[in-house]
Design a protein around this motif. Structure first.
Motif, mmCIF file in Angstrom:
data_model
loop_
_atom_site.group_PDB
_atom_site.id
_atom_site.type_symbol
_atom_site.label_atom_id
_atom_site.label_comp_id
_atom_site.label_asym_id
_atom_site.label_seq_id
_atom_site.Cartn_x
_atom_site.Cartn_y
_atom_site.Cartn_z
ATOM 1 N N GLY A 123 49.219 36.989 39.684
ATOM 2 C CA GLY A 123 48.494 38.090 39.050
ATOM 3 C C GLY A 123 47.026 37.759 38.863
ATOM 4 N N SER A 147 45.342 38.095 42.188
ATOM 5 C CA SER A 147 45.138 39.518 42.486
ATOM 6 C C SER A 147 43.934 40.071 41.735
ATOM 7 N N ARG A 148 43.811 39.718 40.454
ATOM 8 C CA ARG A 148 42.696 40.228 39.642
ATOM 9 C C ARG A 148 41.338 39.791 40.186
ATOM 10 N N ASN A 189 40.660 41.594 43.535
ATOM 11 C CA ASN A 189 40.380 43.018 43.354
ATOM 12 C C ASN A 189 38.978 43.237 42.805
ATOM 13 N N LYS A 190 38.508 42.333 41.945
ATOM 14 C CA LYS A 190 37.143 42.432 41.420
ATOM 15 C C LYS A 190 36.113 42.216 42.519
ATOM 16 N N CYS A 225 40.406 31.838 39.537
ATOM 17 C CA CYS A 225 41.723 32.055 38.931
ATOM 18 C C CYS A 225 42.199 30.797 38.200
#
Length: 68
Positions: free
Chosen positions: A17, A20-21, A24-25, A58
């Motif tokens: 997750g 992904s964050r 996506n940013k 991350c």
């Protein structure tokens, strides 16, 4: 677009997750996460260094494997 393969030391859904964050940013990328194999494949025209630095946000160990 070029597919780049990275090994990311993900151990759980929370880890994937986080990956992904941050991706996506960044925007302008398509990606697939293979949690059991700890792989992230990113389809992008962005420079490998940009992708690598973004993945490091991350908080996990990241290693560039190469193009796919």
């Amino acid at each position: 677009m070029t597919k780049h393969e990275f090994e990311v030391n993900m151990t759980c859904e929370g880890c994937s997750g986080a990956v992904s964050r941050v991706l996506n940013k960044l925007g302008g990328v398509q990606f697939e996460i293979d949690l059991p194999r700890k792989l992230v494949v990113i389809d992008s025209d962005k420079d490998v260094e940009v992708l690598l630095e973004t993945l490091k946000k991350c908080g996990k160990e990241v290693k560039y494997i190469g193009t796919k």
